[in-house]
Write an enzyme that holds these catalytic residues in place. Structure first.
Site, mmCIF file in Angstrom:
data_model
loop_
_atom_site.group_PDB
_atom_site.id
_atom_site.type_symbol
_atom_site.label_atom_id
_atom_site.label_comp_id
_atom_site.label_asym_id
_atom_site.label_seq_id
_atom_site.Cartn_x
_atom_site.Cartn_y
_atom_site.Cartn_z
ATOM 1 N N SER A 111 -12.608 2.701 -84.506
ATOM 2 C CA SER A 111 -11.276 2.815 -83.875
ATOM 3 C C SER A 111 -11.392 3.517 -82.527
ATOM 4 O O SER A 111 -12.425 4.148 -82.232
ATOM 5 C CB SER A 111 -10.402 3.652 -84.815
ATOM 6 O OG SER A 111 -9.233 4.124 -84.186
ATOM 7 N N TYR A 142 -6.906 10.218 -89.975
ATOM 8 C CA TYR A 142 -7.456 8.928 -89.521
ATOM 9 C C TYR A 142 -8.570 9.160 -88.495
ATOM 10 O O TYR A 142 -9.640 8.551 -88.579
ATOM 11 C CB TYR A 142 -6.316 8.113 -88.918
ATOM 12 C CG TYR A 142 -6.658 6.689 -88.526
ATOM 13 C CD1 TYR A 142 -6.748 5.684 -89.483
ATOM 14 C CD2 TYR A 142 -6.868 6.342 -87.191
ATOM 15 C CE1 TYR A 142 -7.037 4.371 -89.124
ATOM 16 C CE2 TYR A 142 -7.143 5.033 -86.820
ATOM 17 C CZ TYR A 142 -7.229 4.053 -87.790
ATOM 18 O OH TYR A 142 -7.519 2.755 -87.433
HETATM 19 P P1 NAP Z 1 -3.809 -3.896 -92.010
HETATM 20 O O1 NAP Z 1 -3.107 -4.976 -91.290
HETATM 21 O O2 NAP Z 1 -3.006 -2.794 -92.585
HETATM 22 O O3 NAP Z 1 -4.785 -4.505 -93.149
HETATM 23 C C1 NAP Z 1 -5.505 -3.641 -93.968
HETATM 24 C C2 NAP Z 1 -6.290 -4.405 -94.999
HETATM 25 O O4 NAP Z 1 -7.011 -3.466 -95.821
HETATM 26 C C3 NAP Z 1 -5.416 -5.213 -95.937
HETATM 27 O O5 NAP Z 1 -6.078 -6.405 -96.261
HETATM 28 C C4 NAP Z 1 -5.302 -4.313 -97.164
HETATM 29 O O6 NAP Z 1 -5.072 -5.114 -98.285
HETATM 30 C C5 NAP Z 1 -6.702 -3.689 -97.198
HETATM 31 N N1 NAP Z 1 -6.827 -2.415 -97.906
HETATM 32 C C6 NAP Z 1 -6.212 -1.234 -97.624
HETATM 33 N N2 NAP Z 1 -6.620 -0.283 -98.492
HETATM 34 C C7 NAP Z 1 -7.513 -0.870 -99.326
HETATM 35 C C8 NAP Z 1 -8.291 -0.414 -100.420
HETATM 36 N N3 NAP Z 1 -8.218 0.862 -100.859
HETATM 37 N N4 NAP Z 1 -9.130 -1.284 -101.037
HETATM 38 C C9 NAP Z 1 -9.201 -2.570 -100.615
HETATM 39 N N5 NAP Z 1 -8.500 -3.065 -99.597
HETATM 40 C C10 NAP Z 1 -7.659 -2.230 -98.950
HETATM 41 O O7 NAP Z 1 -4.845 -3.210 -91.026
HETATM 42 P P2 NAP Z 1 -5.572 -3.810 -89.730
HETATM 43 O O8 NAP Z 1 -4.801 -3.375 -88.556
HETATM 44 O O9 NAP Z 1 -5.956 -5.221 -89.940
HETATM 45 O O10 NAP Z 1 -6.873 -2.876 -89.768
HETATM 46 C C11 NAP Z 1 -8.084 -3.245 -90.393
HETATM 47 C C12 NAP Z 1 -9.096 -2.168 -90.088
HETATM 48 O O11 NAP Z 1 -9.208 -2.012 -88.678
HETATM 49 C C13 NAP Z 1 -8.725 -0.792 -90.624
HETATM 50 O O12 NAP Z 1 -9.872 -0.101 -91.011
HETATM 51 C C14 NAP Z 1 -8.075 -0.137 -89.426
HETATM 52 O O13 NAP Z 1 -8.123 1.259 -89.478
HETATM 53 C C15 NAP Z 1 -8.944 -0.669 -88.309
HETATM 54 N N6 NAP Z 1 -8.344 -0.649 -86.985
HETATM 55 C C16 NAP Z 1 -7.134 -1.211 -86.737
HETATM 56 C C17 NAP Z 1 -6.644 -1.201 -85.431
HETATM 57 C C18 NAP Z 1 -5.326 -1.787 -85.037
HETATM 58 O O14 NAP Z 1 -4.876 -1.525 -83.902
HETATM 59 N N7 NAP Z 1 -4.681 -2.583 -85.862
HETATM 60 C C19 NAP Z 1 -7.394 -0.621 -84.419
HETATM 61 C C20 NAP Z 1 -8.625 -0.032 -84.738
HETATM 62 C C21 NAP Z 1 -9.083 -0.062 -86.024
HETATM 63 P P3 NAP Z 1 -4.067 -4.719 -99.478
HETATM 64 O O15 NAP Z 1 -2.797 -4.252 -98.846
HETATM 65 O O16 NAP Z 1 -3.926 -5.962 -100.264
HETATM 66 O O17 NAP Z 1 -4.796 -3.658 -100.221
HETATM 67 C C1 GCO Z 2 -2.263 4.940 -83.995
HETATM 68 C C2 GCO Z 2 -2.845 3.581 -84.261
HETATM 69 C C3 GCO Z 2 -4.329 3.559 -84.018
HETATM 70 C C4 GCO Z 2 -4.881 2.164 -84.124
HETATM 71 C C5 GCO Z 2 -6.332 1.997 -83.853
HETATM 72 C C6 GCO Z 2 -6.727 2.329 -82.464
HETATM 73 O O1 GCO Z 2 -1.331 5.332 -84.686
HETATM 74 O O2 GCO Z 2 -2.709 5.588 -83.022
HETATM 75 O O3 GCO Z 2 -2.521 3.092 -85.493
HETATM 76 O O4 GCO Z 2 -5.006 4.546 -84.658
HETATM 77 O O5 GCO Z 2 -4.555 1.578 -85.331
HETATM 78 O O6 GCO Z 2 -7.157 2.558 -84.812
HETATM 79 O O7 GCO Z 2 -8.035 1.939 -82.249
#
Ligand code: NAP
Ligand code: GCO
Length: 264
Positions: A144, A157
């Site tokens: 992240s 986080y």
């Molecule tokens: P999301 O839309 O909330 O999707 C999260 C996924 O993780 C869902 O498929 C959820 O499925 C699953 N999940 C959550 N807890 C779980 C558990 N205990 N066991 C198994 N599956 C689990 O999140 P996203 O934005 O796609 O993010 C995916 C990853 O990228 C995360 O690690 C997040 O921190 C990271 N990330 C996101 C962003 C962003 O801007 N969106 C940026 C940087 C990093 P269920 O609900 O069915 O469990």
């Molecule tokens: C927040 C966001 C972020 C992003 C992501 C950034 O509240 O600042 O959710 O943490 O999801 O991880 O890279």
């Protein structure tokens, strides 16, 4: 010739029922891999299976909480028994809780650490012995901006994602000699359900202040899409990255390079 193909590979993408995980699994399938995925919610699994099928993707999914070591070990063994090999793991499943640190309960803090950090240890531990036997393996941890930066309300986080960066480097250090590459992808601000509350329109129809803030902090001038992560993920899963190890590839539209706009 540079080899970005994943033909014949088997990949497990955790938390690929929607969001970033689903986009990465889709790209892997388009590059030739067989996909396995998991999530916590059975309804999400059913919906995701239908969505993969509608795109012609060969994906199998099951309910498995990544924090449950016993279930994870069973799921990984099941994949290996069925396919004979498991070549790629993406530790993608994750949650966020936006709560000021002094108001956050220790239970909430621990849950975020458990899912976003400890689970990557649990799933990686389950696949590494098999990868050593096979003589190759790719692990990609979804880090992240918060692996590098802090901000209000995301202490757990940021602690987890900072830790995940170092777990990535440590897996690379410890198992690189077995031809295992462990790298991270650090997505910028990506439009998914996780960030939906930060993009909600205000009652008067204007943009959420955080939404405008992120656009101004991103040289690309926009939020990322899940598709923006597909090429980088395929690169890190393929033979094209065989000498890239312990690296965090930030896919952030330039956020980390940018000091920010000067005030008018
Ligand atoms: P999301 O839309 O909330 O999707 C999260 C996924 O993780 C869902 O498929 C959820 O499925 C699953 N999940 C959550 N807890 C779980 C558990 N205990 N066991 C198994 N599956 C689990 O999140 P996203 O934005 O796609 O993010 C995916 C990853 O990228 C995360 O690690 C997040 O921190 C990271 N990330 C996101 C962003 C962003 O801007 N969106 C940026 C940087 C990093 P269920 O609900 O069915 O469990
Ligand atoms: C927040 C966001 C972020 C992003 C992501 C950034 O509240 O600042 O959710 O943490 O999801 O991880 O890279």
């Amino acid at each position: 010739m540079v080899n970005f193909s994943l033909e014949g590979k088997v990949a497990l993408v955790t938390g690929a029922t929607y969001g970033i995980g689903m986009a990465i699994a889709t790209a892997f399938s388009e590059a030739g891999a067989k996909i396995y995925f998991n999530g916590r919610n059975p309804e999400h699994i059913t919906e995701a299976l239908a969505e993969y099928k509608s795109k012609g993707i060969d994906a199998e999914g099951g309910v498995c909480d990544v924090t449950d070591e016993k279930k994870v070990n069973e799921y990984v063994s099941e994949i290996i028994a069925k396919e004979g090999h498991l070549d790629i793991l993406v530790n993608n499943a994750g949650i966020i809780k936006r709560i000021p640190m002094t108001e956050m309960s220790v239970e909430d803090f621990r849950q975020v650490i458990d899912i976003d950090l400890t689970a990557a240890f649990i799933v990686s531990k389950a696949v590494v012995p098999h990868m050593i036997k096979e003589g190759h393996g790719k692990i990609i941890n979804i880090c992240s901006m918060m692996s590098e930066l802090g901000r209000e309300t995301v202490s757990a986080y940021a602690a987890a994602k900072g830790g995940l960066k170092m777990l990535t480097r440590n897996i690379a250090s410890e198992y690189g000699e077995y031809n295992i590459q462990c790298n991270g992808i650090g997505p910028g601000y990506i439009a998914t359900p996780q960030t939906a509350p930060l993009r909600e329109r205000q009652p008067d129809g204007s943009r959420h202040p955080f939404d405008s803030f992120i656009v101004s902090k991103t040289p690309a001038g926009r939020w990322g899409t899940t598709d923006d992560l597909q090429g980088p993920a395929v690169f890190l899963a393929s033979d094209a990255s065989n000498f890239v190890n312990g690296h965090i590839l930030y896919v952030d539209g330039g956020i980390l390079a940018y000091i920010g706009k000067q005030p008018k």
